[in-house]
Design a protein around this motif. Structure first.
Motif, PDB file in Angstrom:
ATOM      1  N   GLU A 189      12.989  14.238   1.100  1.00  0.00           N
ATOM      2  CA  GLU A 189      11.923  14.294   0.768  1.00  0.00           C
ATOM      3  C   GLU A 189      11.684  15.687  -0.097  1.00  0.00           C
ATOM      4  N   ASN A 190      12.472  16.541   0.011  1.00  0.00           N
ATOM      5  CA  ASN A 190      12.178  17.830  -0.750  1.00  0.00           C
ATOM      6  C   ASN A 190      12.672  17.791  -1.904  1.00  0.00           C
ATOM      7  N   LEU A 191      13.366  16.473  -2.469  1.00  0.00           N
ATOM      8  CA  LEU A 191      13.475  16.426  -3.933  1.00  0.00           C
ATOM      9  C   LEU A 191      12.250  16.182  -4.664  1.00  0.00           C
ATOM     10  N   TYR A 192      11.359  15.954  -3.916  1.00  0.00           N
ATOM     11  CA  TYR A 192       9.825  15.842  -4.728  1.00  0.00           C
ATOM     12  C   TYR A 192       8.739  16.855  -4.249  1.00  0.00           C
ATOM     13  N   THR A 193       7.742  16.990  -4.822  1.00  0.00           N
ATOM     14  CA  THR A 193       6.857  17.878  -4.347  1.00  0.00           C
ATOM     15  C   THR A 193       5.967  17.193  -3.436  1.00  0.00           C
ATOM     16  N   GLU A 194       5.050  17.385  -2.707  1.00  0.00           N
ATOM     17  CA  GLU A 194       4.168  16.615  -1.621  1.00  0.00           C
ATOM     18  C   GLU A 194       3.370  15.530  -2.529  1.00  0.00           C
ATOM     19  N   GLU A 195       2.721  16.033  -3.378  1.00  0.00           N
ATOM     20  CA  GLU A 195       1.891  15.311  -4.319  1.00  0.00           C
ATOM     21  C   GLU A 195       2.641  14.070  -5.083  1.00  0.00           C
ATOM     22  N   GLU A 196       4.131  14.631  -5.600  1.00  0.00           N
ATOM     23  CA  GLU A 196       4.714  13.447  -6.151  1.00  0.00           C
ATOM     24  C   GLU A 196       5.414  12.450  -5.141  1.00  0.00           C
ATOM     25  N   TYR A 197       5.587  12.801  -3.998  1.00  0.00           N
ATOM     26  CA  TYR A 197       6.041  11.918  -2.603  1.00  0.00           C
ATOM     27  C   TYR A 197       4.840  10.832  -2.750  1.00  0.00           C
ATOM     28  N   LYS A 198       3.643  11.473  -2.233  1.00  0.00           N
ATOM     29  CA  LYS A 198       2.536  10.545  -1.914  1.00  0.00           C
ATOM     30  C   LYS A 198       1.965   9.741  -3.170  1.00  0.00           C
ATOM     31  N   LEU A 199       2.112  10.174  -4.390  1.00  0.00           N
ATOM     32  CA  LEU A 199       1.737   9.219  -5.461  1.00  0.00           C
ATOM     33  C   LEU A 199       3.077   8.119  -5.517  1.00  0.00           C
ATOM     34  N   PHE A 200       4.431   8.571  -5.424  1.00  0.00           N
ATOM     35  CA  PHE A 200       5.443   7.486  -5.515  1.00  0.00           C
ATOM     36  C   PHE A 200       5.232   6.556  -4.326  1.00  0.00           C
ATOM     37  N   ASN A 201       4.968   6.945  -3.235  1.00  0.00           N
ATOM     38  CA  ASN A 201       4.731   6.255  -2.097  1.00  0.00           C
ATOM     39  C   ASN A 201       3.649   5.116  -2.247  1.00  0.00           C
ATOM     40  N   SER A 202       2.458   5.792  -2.975  1.00  0.00           N
ATOM     41  CA  SER A 202       1.533   4.935  -3.080  1.00  0.00           C
ATOM     42  C   SER A 202       1.658   3.812  -4.248  1.00  0.00           C
ATOM     43  N   TYR A 203       2.570   4.128  -5.271  1.00  0.00           N
ATOM     44  CA  TYR A 203       2.992   3.105  -6.373  1.00  0.00           C
ATOM     45  C   TYR A 203       3.934   1.991  -5.588  1.00  0.00           C
ATOM     46  N   LEU A 204       4.887   2.389  -4.823  1.00  0.00           N
ATOM     47  CA  LEU A 204       5.737   1.489  -3.946  1.00  0.00           C
ATOM     48  C   LEU A 204       4.786   0.631  -3.160  1.00  0.00           C
ATOM     49  N   ASP A 205       3.835   1.147  -2.302  1.00  0.00           N
ATOM     50  CA  ASP A 205       3.046   0.262  -1.498  1.00  0.00           C
ATOM     51  C   ASP A 205       1.881  -0.790  -2.314  1.00  0.00           C
ATOM     52  N   ARG A 206       1.613  -0.148  -3.458  1.00  0.00           N
ATOM     53  CA  ARG A 206       0.661  -1.231  -4.426  1.00  0.00           C
ATOM     54  C   ARG A 206       1.747  -2.479  -4.943  1.00  0.00           C
ATOM     55  N   LEU A 207       2.963  -2.014  -5.339  1.00  0.00           N
ATOM     56  CA  LEU A 207       4.135  -2.995  -6.004  1.00  0.00           C
ATOM     57  C   LEU A 207       4.372  -3.802  -4.598  1.00  0.00           C
ATOM     58  N   LYS A 208       4.742  -3.411  -3.440  1.00  0.00           N
ATOM     59  CA  LYS A 208       5.115  -4.394  -2.496  1.00  0.00           C
ATOM     60  C   LYS A 208       4.052  -5.197  -1.985  1.00  0.00           C
ATOM     61  N   ASN A 209       2.785  -4.899  -1.727  1.00  0.00           N
ATOM     62  CA  ASN A 209       1.532  -5.713  -1.479  1.00  0.00           C
ATOM     63  C   ASN A 209       1.264  -6.574  -2.593  1.00  0.00           C
ATOM     64  N   LYS A 210       1.434  -6.383  -3.950  1.00  0.00           N
ATOM     65  CA  LYS A 210       1.314  -7.189  -5.082  1.00  0.00           C
ATOM     66  C   LYS A 210       2.343  -8.399  -4.842  1.00  0.00           C
ATOM     67  N   LEU A 211       3.709  -7.999  -4.740  1.00  0.00           N
ATOM     68  CA  LEU A 211       4.667  -8.839  -4.661  1.00  0.00           C
ATOM     69  C   LEU A 211       4.581  -9.755  -3.268  1.00  0.00           C
ATOM     70  N   THR A 212       4.369  -9.289  -2.210  1.00  0.00           N
ATOM     71  CA  THR A 212       3.969  -9.928  -1.200  1.00  0.00           C
ATOM     72  C   THR A 212       2.942 -10.880  -1.128  1.00  0.00           C
ATOM     73  N   GLU A 213       1.779 -10.737  -1.843  1.00  0.00           N
ATOM     74  CA  GLU A 213       0.793 -11.396  -2.022  1.00  0.00           C
ATOM     75  C   GLU A 213       1.184 -12.788  -3.117  1.00  0.00           C
ATOM     76  N   SER A 214       1.810 -12.246  -4.081  1.00  0.00           N
ATOM     77  CA  SER A 214       2.336 -13.163  -5.171  1.00  0.00           C
ATOM     78  C   SER A 214       3.138 -14.438  -4.672  1.00  0.00           C
ATOM     79  N   VAL A 215       4.123 -14.095  -3.654  1.00  0.00           N
ATOM     80  CA  VAL A 215       4.929 -14.883  -3.253  1.00  0.00           C
ATOM     81  C   VAL A 215       4.512 -15.831  -1.907  1.00  0.00           C
TER      82      VAL A 215
END
Length: 182
Positions: A151-177
């Motif tokens: 986690e220390n590879l990223y700032t706290e803001e980058e970590y939250k943003l990255f995680n939100s992008y992955l969640d959005r992608l995961k949710n869309k893919l799950t919904e799509s299939v």
């Protein structure tokens, strides 16, 4: 990109001495040039992370619990009294496949299953036993320390943003299939 290179370095230099099949996959992933394709990069990172996690677990464990079983224990620790079907969804595993590991964990007295009522329906719930909590605390500490390092590879803001992008992608893919876990 830094995180995939970091994981590749660790796996390549420290942990590439075990499973031949995993080594072939790692070699292919590490040697593949990333052409900037986000989905390829996510796929490669996912494969590397899973192989790394399994090897890291096997190297640091002092128990007869498999990586998949510990994954269940970790999920139960963070989701107490979860239903078996919800556990299967979180772990992206079929309930039949999951039942095999749950039976093993129950035999080892690390979990207990019981029937409960939810919305006037009977459901199977699972919870960790005292022995399961003890095992998690012994092994989980090692994983949590290493996870903090990553986690220390990223700032706290980058970590939250990255995680939100992955969640959005995961949710869309799950919904799509229209993923259904049976």
């Amino acid at each position: 990109m830094l995180s995939i290179l970091f994981l590749q370095y660790i796996i390549k230099t420290i942990l590439c001495k075990e499973n031949v099949y995993d080594n072939i996959i790692l070699k292919e992933v590490i040697m593949t040039q990333n052409n900037g394709d986000l989905f390829s990069n996510i796929g490669q990172t996912s494969k590397i992370l899973k192989i790394f996690a399994i090897r890291f677990f096997n190297k640091h464990k002092n128990t007869n619990v498999s990586f998949n079983e510990f994954d269940i224990i970790h999920t139960l620790k963070t989701n107490p009294n979860i239903h078996q079907r919800d556990l299967a969804k979180i772990l992206i595993r079929g309930t039949a496949n999951l039942s095999k590991d749950l039976n093993s964990l129950e035999q080892k007295k690390l979990i207990k299953r019981f029937i409960d009522i939810k919305n006037n329906r009977m459901v199977k719930k699972i919870q960790l036993t005292d022995l399961g909590h003890k095992l998690y605390n012994e092994i989980g500490v090692i994983f949590e320390k290493y996870a903090k390092d990553l986690e220390n590879l990223y700032t706290e803001e980058e970590y939250k943003l990255f995680n939100s992008y992955l969640d959005r992608l995961k949710n869309k893919l799950t919904e799509s299939v229209n993923m259904v876990f049976e």
